[in-house]
Design a protein around this motif. Structure first.
Motif, PDB file in Angstrom:
ATOM      1  N   PHE A   1      61.210  71.971  12.878  1.00  0.00           N
ATOM      2  CA  PHE A   1      61.700  70.929  13.782  1.00  0.00           C
ATOM      3  C   PHE A   1      63.163  70.598  13.493  1.00  0.00           C
ATOM      4  O   PHE A   1      63.550  70.440  12.326  1.00  0.00           O
ATOM      5  CB  PHE A   1      60.891  69.640  13.608  1.00  0.00           C
ATOM      6  CG  PHE A   1      59.443  69.750  14.017  1.00  0.00           C
ATOM      7  CD1 PHE A   1      59.026  69.339  15.275  1.00  0.00           C
ATOM      8  CD2 PHE A   1      58.491  70.242  13.133  1.00  0.00           C
ATOM      9  CE1 PHE A   1      57.692  69.419  15.644  1.00  0.00           C
ATOM     10  CE2 PHE A   1      57.156  70.335  13.486  1.00  0.00           C
ATOM     11  CZ  PHE A   1      56.749  69.925  14.747  1.00  0.00           C
ATOM     12  N   GLN A   2      63.960  70.488  14.541  1.00  0.00           N
ATOM     13  CA  GLN A   2      65.308  69.928  14.450  1.00  0.00           C
ATOM     14  C   GLN A   2      65.328  68.735  15.396  1.00  0.00           C
ATOM     15  O   GLN A   2      65.428  68.886  16.613  1.00  0.00           O
ATOM     16  CB  GLN A   2      66.376  70.952  14.829  1.00  0.00           C
ATOM     17  CG  GLN A   2      67.793  70.412  14.646  1.00  0.00           C
ATOM     18  CD  GLN A   2      68.849  71.499  14.746  1.00  0.00           C
ATOM     19  OE1 GLN A   2      68.541  72.681  14.741  1.00  0.00           O
ATOM     20  NE2 GLN A   2      70.099  71.100  14.848  1.00  0.00           N
ATOM     21  N   VAL A   3      65.196  67.547  14.812  1.00  0.00           N
ATOM     22  CA  VAL A   3      64.938  66.340  15.602  1.00  0.00           C
ATOM     23  C   VAL A   3      66.226  65.563  15.878  1.00  0.00           C
ATOM     24  O   VAL A   3      67.015  65.308  14.964  1.00  0.00           O
ATOM     25  CB  VAL A   3      63.912  65.437  14.870  1.00  0.00           C
ATOM     26  CG1 VAL A   3      63.725  64.127  15.611  1.00  0.00           C
ATOM     27  CG2 VAL A   3      62.584  66.164  14.731  1.00  0.00           C
ATOM     28  N   GLU A   4      66.406  65.193  17.127  1.00  0.00           N
ATOM     29  CA  GLU A   4      67.538  64.356  17.522  1.00  0.00           C
ATOM     30  C   GLU A   4      67.352  62.934  16.997  1.00  0.00           C
ATOM     31  O   GLU A   4      66.248  62.387  17.047  1.00  0.00           O
ATOM     32  CB  GLU A   4      67.659  64.323  19.055  1.00  0.00           C
ATOM     33  CG  GLU A   4      68.166  65.617  19.667  1.00  0.00           C
ATOM     34  CD  GLU A   4      69.600  65.914  19.287  1.00  0.00           C
ATOM     35  OE1 GLU A   4      70.467  65.046  19.484  1.00  0.00           O
ATOM     36  OE2 GLU A   4      69.862  67.022  18.775  1.00  0.00           O
ATOM     37  N   HIS A   5      68.432  62.343  16.508  1.00  0.00           N
ATOM     38  CA  HIS A   5      68.356  60.997  15.933  1.00  0.00           C
ATOM     39  C   HIS A   5      68.108  59.951  17.014  1.00  0.00           C
ATOM     40  O   HIS A   5      68.735  59.958  18.071  1.00  0.00           O
ATOM     41  CB  HIS A   5      69.671  60.681  15.213  1.00  0.00           C
ATOM     42  CG  HIS A   5      69.676  59.314  14.588  1.00  0.00           C
ATOM     43  ND1 HIS A   5      69.028  59.038  13.411  1.00  0.00           N
ATOM     44  CD2 HIS A   5      70.232  58.142  14.994  1.00  0.00           C
ATOM     45  CE1 HIS A   5      69.200  57.759  13.103  1.00  0.00           C
ATOM     46  NE2 HIS A   5      69.933  57.202  14.055  1.00  0.00           N
ATOM     47  N   ASN A   6      67.174  59.064  16.741  1.00  0.00           N
ATOM     48  CA  ASN A   6      66.902  57.930  17.621  1.00  0.00           C
ATOM     49  C   ASN A   6      66.229  56.861  16.770  1.00  0.00           C
ATOM     50  O   ASN A   6      65.019  56.898  16.535  1.00  0.00           O
ATOM     51  CB  ASN A   6      65.993  58.341  18.788  1.00  0.00           C
ATOM     52  CG  ASN A   6      65.779  57.215  19.789  1.00  0.00           C
ATOM     53  OD1 ASN A   6      65.920  56.033  19.462  1.00  0.00           O
ATOM     54  ND2 ASN A   6      65.448  57.571  21.015  1.00  0.00           N
ATOM     55  N   ALA A   7      67.026  55.898  16.302  1.00  0.00           N
ATOM     56  CA  ALA A   7      66.524  54.878  15.373  1.00  0.00           C
ATOM     57  C   ALA A   7      65.448  54.003  16.008  1.00  0.00           C
ATOM     58  O   ALA A   7      64.557  53.507  15.322  1.00  0.00           O
ATOM     59  CB  ALA A   7      67.683  54.016  14.880  1.00  0.00           C
ATOM     60  N   GLU A   8      65.514  53.818  17.331  1.00  0.00           N
ATOM     61  CA  GLU A   8      64.560  52.928  18.008  1.00  0.00           C
ATOM     62  C   GLU A   8      63.214  53.612  18.251  1.00  0.00           C
ATOM     63  O   GLU A   8      62.184  52.946  18.360  1.00  0.00           O
ATOM     64  CB  GLU A   8      65.149  52.445  19.328  1.00  0.00           C
ATOM     65  CG  GLU A   8      66.399  51.579  19.151  1.00  0.00           C
ATOM     66  CD  GLU A   8      66.944  51.107  20.486  1.00  0.00           C
ATOM     67  OE1 GLU A   8      66.399  51.538  21.535  1.00  0.00           O
ATOM     68  OE2 GLU A   8      67.903  50.331  20.486  1.00  0.00           O
ATOM     69  N   THR A   9      63.220  54.941  18.371  1.00  0.00           N
ATOM     70  CA  THR A   9      61.977  55.661  18.644  1.00  0.00           C
ATOM     71  C   THR A   9      61.818  56.793  17.647  1.00  0.00           C
ATOM     72  O   THR A   9      62.318  57.900  17.855  1.00  0.00           O
ATOM     73  CB  THR A   9      61.976  56.239  20.079  1.00  0.00           C
ATOM     74  OG1 THR A   9      62.329  55.210  21.007  1.00  0.00           O
ATOM     75  CG2 THR A   9      60.610  56.795  20.439  1.00  0.00           C
ATOM     76  N   PRO A  10      61.145  56.548  16.529  1.00  0.00           N
ATOM     77  CA  PRO A  10      60.972  57.599  15.517  1.00  0.00           C
ATOM     78  C   PRO A  10      60.127  58.758  16.051  1.00  0.00           C
ATOM     79  O   PRO A  10      59.281  58.581  16.930  1.00  0.00           O
ATOM     80  CB  PRO A  10      60.270  56.875  14.367  1.00  0.00           C
ATOM     81  CG  PRO A  10      59.618  55.694  14.994  1.00  0.00           C
ATOM     82  CD  PRO A  10      60.510  55.277  16.119  1.00  0.00           C
ATOM     83  N   PHE A  11      60.379  59.911  15.506  1.00  0.00           N
ATOM     84  CA  PHE A  11      59.655  61.137  15.861  1.00  0.00           C
ATOM     85  C   PHE A  11      58.499  61.284  14.876  1.00  0.00           C
ATOM     86  O   PHE A  11      58.701  61.258  13.664  1.00  0.00           O
ATOM     87  CB  PHE A  11      60.615  62.325  15.749  1.00  0.00           C
ATOM     88  CG  PHE A  11      60.117  63.600  16.372  1.00  0.00           C
ATOM     89  CD1 PHE A  11      60.592  64.030  17.602  1.00  0.00           C
ATOM     90  CD2 PHE A  11      59.194  64.407  15.705  1.00  0.00           C
ATOM     91  CE1 PHE A  11      60.161  65.224  18.167  1.00  0.00           C
ATOM     92  CE2 PHE A  11      58.748  65.595  16.259  1.00  0.00           C
ATOM     93  CZ  PHE A  11      59.235  66.008  17.497  1.00  0.00           C
ATOM     94  N   ILE A  12      57.281  61.431  15.387  1.00  0.00           N
ATOM     95  CA  ILE A  12      56.095  61.502  14.516  1.00  0.00           C
ATOM     96  C   ILE A  12      55.323  62.784  14.803  1.00  0.00           C
ATOM     97  O   ILE A  12      54.993  63.086  15.948  1.00  0.00           O
ATOM     98  CB  ILE A  12      55.187  60.279  14.722  1.00  0.00           C
ATOM     99  CG1 ILE A  12      55.934  58.998  14.326  1.00  0.00           C
ATOM    100  CG2 ILE A  12      53.902  60.423  13.902  1.00  0.00           C
ATOM    101  CD1 ILE A  12      55.172  57.724  14.583  1.00  0.00           C
ATOM    102  N   VAL A  13      55.055  63.527  13.733  1.00  0.00           N
ATOM    103  CA  VAL A  13      54.248  64.747  13.830  1.00  0.00           C
ATOM    104  C   VAL A  13      52.908  64.489  13.152  1.00  0.00           C
ATOM    105  O   VAL A  13      52.857  64.149  11.968  1.00  0.00           O
ATOM    106  CB  VAL A  13      54.942  65.941  13.144  1.00  0.00           C
ATOM    107  CG1 VAL A  13      54.095  67.201  13.308  1.00  0.00           C
ATOM    108  CG2 VAL A  13      56.339  66.158  13.705  1.00  0.00           C
ATOM    109  N   ALA A  14      51.841  64.621  13.901  1.00  0.00           N
ATOM    110  CA  ALA A  14      50.495  64.422  13.348  1.00  0.00           C
ATOM    111  C   ALA A  14      49.865  65.779  13.059  1.00  0.00           C
ATOM    112  O   ALA A  14      49.852  66.660  13.921  1.00  0.00           O
ATOM    113  CB  ALA A  14      49.630  63.649  14.333  1.00  0.00           C
ATOM    114  N   VAL A  15      49.379  65.939  11.830  1.00  0.00           N
ATOM    115  CA  VAL A  15      48.628  67.142  11.458  1.00  0.00           C
ATOM    116  C   VAL A  15      47.343  66.689  10.788  1.00  0.00           C
ATOM    117  O   VAL A  15      47.147  65.491  10.538  1.00  0.00           O
ATOM    118  CB  VAL A  15      49.439  68.057  10.508  1.00  0.00           C
ATOM    119  CG1 VAL A  15      50.719  68.528  11.182  1.00  0.00           C
ATOM    120  CG2 VAL A  15      49.750  67.349   9.202  1.00  0.00           C
TER     121      VAL A  15
END
Length: 344
Positions: free
Chosen positions: A164-178
């Motif tokens: 993953f190369q995730v774009e920064h967004n402090a208000e909406t965190p990126f969450i990966v569920a495994v």
């Protein structure tokens, strides 16, 4: 060669169509090399590939609806011409949809339905997400986007492996569920490996910072720093416990990332088309080989499973890999279609 390709150019290009269907090694190499030199076109290529594969499916379904059975690659039909016509229709439809969407208050399509991206065995795929984050899926993987991804949340679930190369967004965190845990990030580069049925799952951080949350817990379990990885051992043999008995906690650890003698990062080498083994047993690398080459490996001798290997492969086929491994121990193997039997 144009300075920059447009989607409508790619979808009618015979070489690109071969690349999409993985039909011609020369075309595959050409376009993979082009993408390596022009990473800024990754999103365009991904969209064009989706369009080519989608149109092919449409044509196949149309054929299946006819009363008479007609071969998909009939000599009298020109697939390139059909794809070109269908692509033109699809592009016009997409443009019309986009204009219509600008004048309505409806959310975009990806916010109305769950999106699923998959890879077959022996396949890798680059996906550009609606928030501009990029995901490279390894073979035999599935990425599921929440229906509100890019709107109310950035929630995805993964079965398999992805970089993953995730774009920064402090208000909406990126969450990966495994299975077993969630990975929460704001903007970073990291690799998650969580194949169903495998005993071990791990998250490797390349840059930035990620937080690990074990399932059914609200507090942060671990925070990773760059060049660290979180490893969790799943107990695949455990039986369902009585309701009043708390299940045993999974075994976890924080470890440094692994590098081979050439300082190649082993956890992410696959994303650069490198198959790397570093002091791994034959039993451990079997599943890697099966996914990488879409084969089934059967050990007919337990001793062979314990052989250890250190090697790096890039463009070799499965037979070349087997011969290289065979040079270390002299085991025997036979190939029958996609099945490989190995003995001492």
């Amino acid at each position: 060669m144009p300075e920059r390709y447009e989607i409508e150019q790619l979808v009618i290009d015979d070489s690109f169509i071969n690349y999409c269907f993985r039909r011609n090694p020369a075309d595959i190499t050409h376009w993979e090399n082009y993408l390596t030199q022009h990473p800024e076109e990754t999103a365009t290529f991904a969209e064009a590939r989706e369009l080519v594969l989608g149109i092919s499916l449409m044509l196949l379904e149309a054929d299946q609806e006819e009363a008479e059975v007609i071969p998909l690659y009939n000599k009298n039909r020109n697939p390139r011409k059909l794809i070109a016509v269908a692509a033109s229709i699809a592009i016009i439809a997409a443009a019309t949809f986009f204009i219509f969407q600008k004048n309505t208050s409806k959310p975009p399509v990806w916010a109305q339905q769950t999106s699923v991206f998959t890879t077959a065995l022996a396949e890798k795929r680059t996906v550009k997400l609606p928030d501009s984050s990029t995901v490279i899926l390894n073979a035999g993987s599935e990425l599921l986007l929440d229906k509100d991804f890019g709107g109310k949340n950035r929630y995805v679930s993964l079965k398999g492996e992805a970089l993953f190369q995730v774009e920064h967004n402090a208000e909406t965190p990126f969450i990966v569920a495994v299975e077993g845990y969630d990975v929460k990030v704001l903007g970073t580069v990291f690799n998650v490996k969580a194949y169903p049925g495998e005993k071990k799952s791990e998250t490797s951080l390349i840059s930035g910072k990620v937080e690990i949350y074990l399932k059914n817990t609200a507090a942060v379990y671990k925070t990773l720093q760059p060049k660290e990885k979180f490893v969790i051992i799943k107990d695949l043999k455990s039986l369902p416990a009585p309701a009043d008995v708390k299940p045993p906690a999974p075994s976890t650890a924080i470890m440094p990332l692994s590098y081979n003698r050439n300082q190649v990062n082993i956890e992410t080498a696959w994303s650069d088309n490198r198959l790397v083994f570093e002091n791994e047993t034959f039993r451990d690398i079997r599943e890697k080989l099966e996914r990488w080459f879409n084969v089934k490996i059967i050990f007919e001798d337990k001793t062979v499973e314990q052989y250890t290997f250190t090697a790096t492969f890039e463009k070799e086929n499965i037979n070349q890999v087997m011969k290289a491994l065979q040079a270390s121990y002299g085991f025997k193997y036979s190939v029958n279609g996609k099945e490989i039997k190995i003995s001492n």
